[in-house]
Structures are given as structure tokens and as C-alpha cells.
Design a protein around this motif. Structure first.
Motif, mmCIF file in Angstrom:
data_model
loop_
_atom_site.group_PDB
_atom_site.id
_atom_site.type_symbol
_atom_site.label_atom_id
_atom_site.label_comp_id
_atom_site.label_asym_id
_atom_site.label_seq_id
_atom_site.Cartn_x
_atom_site.Cartn_y
_atom_site.Cartn_z
ATOM 1 N N GLU A 98 -4.052 18.307 5.032
ATOM 2 C CA GLU A 98 -3.594 17.664 3.803
ATOM 3 C C GLU A 98 -4.592 16.619 3.297
ATOM 4 O OE1 GLU A 98 0.155 16.234 5.180
ATOM 5 O OE2 GLU A 98 1.031 18.236 5.168
ATOM 6 N N ILE A 99 -4.418 16.249 2.039
ATOM 7 C CA ILE A 99 -5.227 15.226 1.386
ATOM 8 C C ILE A 99 -4.342 14.015 1.142
ATOM 9 C CG2 ILE A 99 -6.533 14.677 -0.699
ATOM 10 C CD1 ILE A 99 -7.053 17.743 -0.900
ATOM 11 N N GLU A 100 -4.875 12.835 1.413
ATOM 12 C CA GLU A 100 -4.126 11.589 1.227
ATOM 13 C C GLU A 100 -4.647 10.837 0.006
ATOM 14 O OE1 GLU A 100 -2.987 8.618 4.479
ATOM 15 O OE2 GLU A 100 -4.675 7.653 3.452
ATOM 16 N N THR A 143 0.865 -1.185 0.000
ATOM 17 C CA THR A 143 0.000 0.000 0.000
ATOM 18 C C THR A 143 0.892 1.223 0.000
ATOM 19 O OG1 THR A 143 -1.731 -1.144 1.223
ATOM 20 C CG2 THR A 143 -1.798 1.262 1.240
ATOM 21 N N ILE A 144 0.649 2.093 -0.947
ATOM 22 C CA ILE A 144 1.422 3.324 -1.026
ATOM 23 C C ILE A 144 0.503 4.483 -0.654
ATOM 24 C CG2 ILE A 144 1.028 3.751 -3.491
ATOM 25 C CD1 ILE A 144 4.201 4.419 -3.389
ATOM 26 N N PHE A 161 -7.696 5.581 -3.606
ATOM 27 C CA PHE A 161 -8.530 6.203 -2.577
ATOM 28 C C PHE A 161 -8.009 7.601 -2.262
ATOM 29 C CE2 PHE A 161 -8.605 1.672 -2.224
ATOM 30 C CZ PHE A 161 -9.960 1.399 -2.237
ATOM 31 N N VAL A 162 -8.926 8.560 -2.184
ATOM 32 C CA VAL A 162 -8.591 9.952 -1.861
ATOM 33 C C VAL A 162 -9.416 10.330 -0.645
ATOM 34 C CG1 VAL A 162 -8.566 12.334 -2.690
ATOM 35 C CG2 VAL A 162 -8.185 10.453 -4.306
ATOM 36 N N ALA A 174 -2.030 13.497 -9.062
ATOM 37 C CA ALA A 174 -1.428 12.222 -8.650
ATOM 38 C C ALA A 174 -2.292 11.043 -9.084
ATOM 39 C CB ALA A 174 -1.231 12.205 -7.135
ATOM 40 N N VAL A 175 -3.609 11.170 -8.940
ATOM 41 C CA VAL A 175 -4.519 10.102 -9.372
ATOM 42 C C VAL A 175 -4.348 9.867 -10.868
ATOM 43 C CG1 VAL A 175 -6.936 9.463 -9.683
ATOM 44 C CG2 VAL A 175 -6.175 10.440 -7.505
#
Length: 102
Positions: free
Chosen positions: A72-74, A8-9, A38-39, A22-23
Motif C-alpha cells: 500500500e501507499i501512505e 497527524t493524519i 507526504f506520500v 487524496a492529495v
């Protein structure tokens, strides 16, 4: 014998625009299916990032106040372990603040 293990990154971004980029990198450059990406907020608070960008920024009045900038967003995905180094580079190029894998 082929190594078909997964990892999992996770990467964090300060803007939604960078997370969206990034997606696109994950899908177009690495062939990862969108349903496997997943965001989410990197914290327990609803957020559009920690810095204004794109539609969050108004040129004449500064940052909008209706889009919560609370952290932040992951972006995360399960990937083949053999892809880890290339995916980490792509996430960095998309503007990741931090990238980790496990």
C-alpha cells in the motif's frame, strides 16, 4: 481561547491513482499546502500500490510488470485538529483503505 493544536493524519491506499486523488482533496478541499503532504510506501519496499490502476494496467496484456505492486501507499499530513473529521471523510471518499490520526 482558540484551539490551534495539530494532529497527524495518515491514510493508506491500494493504488497510486487513489493516493494522488487524496492529495488533490487535501489541497483543494482543505487548503493544505502540498509541501506539508507526504506520500510514501506504507512498508519498507518500493511500491506503486497493491493493485494495478491507470498506467499500471495494460488493456491487452494485463498488469504491467515494470511497476512494482508490493504494498500500500501512505499519504500523511499535519492538520489542524479541528479539520480531522472532515479530512478523514475526504480521504475515505478518495478510496482510503485505513485512516488514522494521532
Amino acid at each position: 481561547m482558540a484551539d490551534n493544536s495539530t494532529t497527524t493524519i495518515r491514510a493508506t491506499f491500494d493504488t497510486r491513482a487513489a493516493a494522488d486523488l487524496a492529495v488533490e482533496h487535501l489541497v483543494q478541499q482543505h487548503g493544505i499546502s502540498r509541501p506539508d503532504i507526504f506520500v510514501r510506501s506504507a512498508s519498507d519496499r518500493n511500491t506503486a500500490g497493491s493493485a494495478p490502476s491507470g498506467g499500471d494496467a495494460s488493456h491487452d496484456q494485463g498488469a504491467r510488470r515494470d511497476a512494482p505492486l508490493r504494498g500500500e501507499i501512505e499519504v500523511s499530513a499535519d492538520i489542524a485538529s479541528s479539520q480531522a473529521a472532515a479530512v478523514q471523510r475526504s480521504l475515505g471518499e478518495a478510496g482510503a483503505l485505513n485512516v488514522s490520526s494521532r
